[in-house]
Design an enzyme around this catalytic site. Structure first.
Site, mmCIF file in Angstrom:
data_model
loop_
_atom_site.group_PDB
_atom_site.id
_atom_site.type_symbol
_atom_site.label_atom_id
_atom_site.label_comp_id
_atom_site.label_asym_id
_atom_site.label_seq_id
_atom_site.Cartn_x
_atom_site.Cartn_y
_atom_site.Cartn_z
ATOM 1 N N GLY B 54 0.824 -1.196 0.000
ATOM 2 C CA GLY B 54 0.000 0.000 0.000
ATOM 3 C C GLY B 54 0.860 1.247 0.000
ATOM 4 O O GLY B 54 1.980 1.243 0.515
ATOM 5 N N SER B 55 0.347 2.330 -0.555
ATOM 6 C CA SER B 55 1.022 3.618 -0.443
ATOM 7 C C SER B 55 0.805 4.170 0.969
ATOM 8 O O SER B 55 0.053 3.614 1.759
ATOM 9 C CB SER B 55 0.475 4.593 -1.486
ATOM 10 O OG SER B 55 0.847 4.165 -2.784
ATOM 11 N N GLY B 56 1.508 5.258 1.258
ATOM 12 C CA GLY B 56 1.392 5.867 2.585
ATOM 13 C C GLY B 56 2.568 5.538 3.480
ATOM 14 O O GLY B 56 2.613 5.982 4.634
ATOM 15 N N HIS B 57 3.504 4.732 2.955
ATOM 16 C CA HIS B 57 4.692 4.353 3.730
ATOM 17 C C HIS B 57 5.970 4.957 3.130
ATOM 18 O O HIS B 57 7.061 4.482 3.416
ATOM 19 C CB HIS B 57 4.836 2.828 3.773
ATOM 20 C CG HIS B 57 3.619 2.115 4.251
ATOM 21 N ND1 HIS B 57 3.081 2.335 5.493
ATOM 22 C CD2 HIS B 57 2.821 1.192 3.652
ATOM 23 C CE1 HIS B 57 1.997 1.569 5.633
ATOM 24 N NE2 HIS B 57 1.821 0.866 4.529
ATOM 25 N N ASP B 110 -1.383 -8.440 0.582
ATOM 26 C CA ASP B 110 -0.103 -8.438 -0.150
ATOM 27 C C ASP B 110 0.339 -9.862 -0.460
ATOM 28 O O ASP B 110 0.759 -10.173 -1.581
ATOM 29 C CB ASP B 110 0.997 -7.763 0.690
ATOM 30 C CG ASP B 110 0.807 -6.248 0.816
ATOM 31 O OD1 ASP B 110 -0.241 -5.745 0.386
ATOM 32 O OD2 ASP B 110 1.702 -5.589 1.362
ATOM 33 N N HIS B 219 -0.285 0.530 9.710
ATOM 34 C CA HIS B 219 -1.559 1.058 9.219
ATOM 35 C C HIS B 219 -2.429 1.528 10.380
ATOM 36 O O HIS B 219 -3.629 1.720 10.231
ATOM 37 C CB HIS B 219 -2.316 -0.008 8.420
ATOM 38 C CG HIS B 219 -1.463 -0.717 7.428
ATOM 39 N ND1 HIS B 219 -0.861 -1.931 7.702
ATOM 40 C CD2 HIS B 219 -1.076 -0.356 6.188
ATOM 41 C CE1 HIS B 219 -0.138 -2.290 6.644
ATOM 42 N NE2 HIS B 219 -0.244 -1.351 5.721
#
Lengths: 333, 333
Positions: B54-57, B110, B219
């Protein structure tokens, strides 16, 4: 206030101890007076570059000590100028016989203390030049400043002057380059939130849930205006237009575009900002030939960003590209 | 919600456009399906390393694409797994004929999607190995995970395997190294604040003004316990003790100590944390021989940090020290 610290009054010293423990291979940390010098200082025959200012803007300046950038950094308490004795001791520790350049952000306390330090150093026979950085177009005569504030251009000046010093350029030339960077750079920032100074324990300023501070200073000083929260597109337009129109930058210019995070803003957002900036500059005929994107001159935990543009020529570009080896910026080595 | 974005649903794609505009000299960004590959991909005869999540990391994983680290990264929507077609397309784009290693953080989506992608790739005759990273000691069977979550060790595995691939080590060996890193690494994190997912528009979880979440996931998944806000000393003791006792790390061990910011925590605080960690490990006879301090695997704007320890031997140390040239990590070039 939620911070990963122990007693607020110990935060700066403890962070410096962390730097010392982490990077003994690259820097020496001196406590009392506090300063950070590159591990191989003094470098004989090289102009030494010293900067400094209040803590809370990391990695600036301590993270920029190393080959190709600063010889020494003097960290003050959070948002508080370092003292003349710090600056003098740091200058003595790095003076390699070719003179010392002090790069000073334009805040009244910093300017006054660096001037006193230069006098003391000159009394001891040291050759010292000082350049004051004042690139922030937002406001004049702010809370802690006469004239314009010094912000993002400082990072660029430290990198470029550091490269020139490595090439053994003489003091007058390195200082001249610093003035050239300052003359060709303009910046403006925006805050989405305040920051919280550890010793104060509460936000520096109040900002509504739907408000932003356009033109904010890196200590939370008021900017040009308080606006309603807007899209990244509109915020970048406001910041970049102010920056471009001030120099002014014009069609055909090649620039280094520096999108800087204020400390509490994630990289994802900085890239959204960069995309908007890229499009806006393209529309005005300005080419970005170099860029820097990340949190390099911060304001503790403030959410927000700043945009700095530096007009490049071949000389500045080559010095920007030269190797640098610091914990904050590193390439070519 | 205050973020430097336009429409929340466009944030990831617009950030990718920013990456494309900024770093065309180093990476190619493909939109639809979304992936980032190194500019010189595919590299003939080299094992290709693909990761994603996921993006955001950020900078993980896109910021780790380049010489000496990843060949490709697949960014999903924020906190959402990328899809098998992204992973397949990215693998195809970087396969240099020596096989592809997928480095997968242990989250159910994932793992499932990377497994599907591997099957599709193998159907096409590609040689694929997968290694799942699960270094987070905080909890088992979390919100999105069966078993332990994959966190900070992923950064270290990507660097070390990337170096091995540059040396033209064969796929089985590079995959073996990845398993070795995972087997010798342990992590735990703490949140001082929640993060806010753009599409949700409100904090992922609620945390009182005097509370922290010990063992939080990247998350915002619940950790081991919710505690009262404590000193950096006490927080580091809780995190590091859990990490050290789990492997366990013991006297005589040499480790890489990775102090990671969650996105909203300034560098000043990370150095306070590092100082505490250094002292604690010294007291337990564990030597830090390498370190990494900064925000490398983040959780949007979450304030907090994580600690990862990796037990080093000569092989892992040499691969860690090898040159790397990405926007997120860079040295030796």
């Amino acid at each position: 206030m939620k911070k990963l610290i122990n007693r607020p009054e110990d935060a700066v010293a403890e962070a410096l101890m962390g730097v010392a423990a982490a990077h003994a291979d690259r820097v020496r940390v001196h406590i009392g007076p506090n300063y950070i010098v590159r591990a191989d200082a003094p470098v004989r025959g090289k102009v030494a570059i010293v900067s400094g200012g209040g803590s809370g803007h990391e990695p600036m300046h301590g993270g920029f000590v190393g080959m190709g950038m600063l010889d020494a950094a003097c960290p003050g308490e959070v948002f508080t100028s370092p003292t003349p004795d710090q600056m003098l001791a740091a200058s003595q520790a790095v003076d390699g016989g070719a003179g010392v350049l002090h790069i000073v952000k334009n805040y009244t306390g910093d300017v006054m203390n660096f001037e006193m330090a230069a006098e003391l150093a000159q009394d001891e026979g040291m050759e010292v030049e000082q350049v004051v950085i004042d690139d922030d177009v937002a406001v004049k005569d702010s809370l802690y400043t006469a004239g314009r504030r010094g912000v993002g251009a400082t990072v660029l000046a430290e990198k470029i002057c550091g490269a020139a010093a490595e090439l053994r350029r003489p003091l007058a030339e390195v200082a001249g380059l610093c003035r050239k960077v300052n003359a060709n750079a303009r910046s403006m920032g925006v805050a989405l939130t305040s920051c919280t100074v550890p010793m104060a324990g509460r936000p520096t300023f109040a900002l509504g849930d739907d408000e932003i501070e356009l033109g904010v200073g890196i200590h939370g000083e008021p900017g040009r205006e308080r606006r309603k929260l807007a899209s990244a597109h509109d915020i970048v337009e406001a910041l970049a237009t102010a920056v471009v129109d001030d120099l002014p930058f014009g069609p055909g210019d090649k620039v280094l575009a520096f999108v800087n995070g204020m400390g509490g803003t994630p990289l994802l957002e900085l890239y959204v900002v960069y995309g908007e900036l890229h499009e806006l500059l393209e529309g005005r005929g300005i080419s970005i030939t170099r860029n820097l994107i990340g949190s390099y001159i911060t304001s503790l935990d403030m959410a927000g960003c700043s945009i700095t543009l530096l007009r490049l020529d071949d000389e500045l570009t080559a010095l920007w590209d030269a190797p640098v080896s610091t914990t904050g910026l590193r390439w070519g080595v």
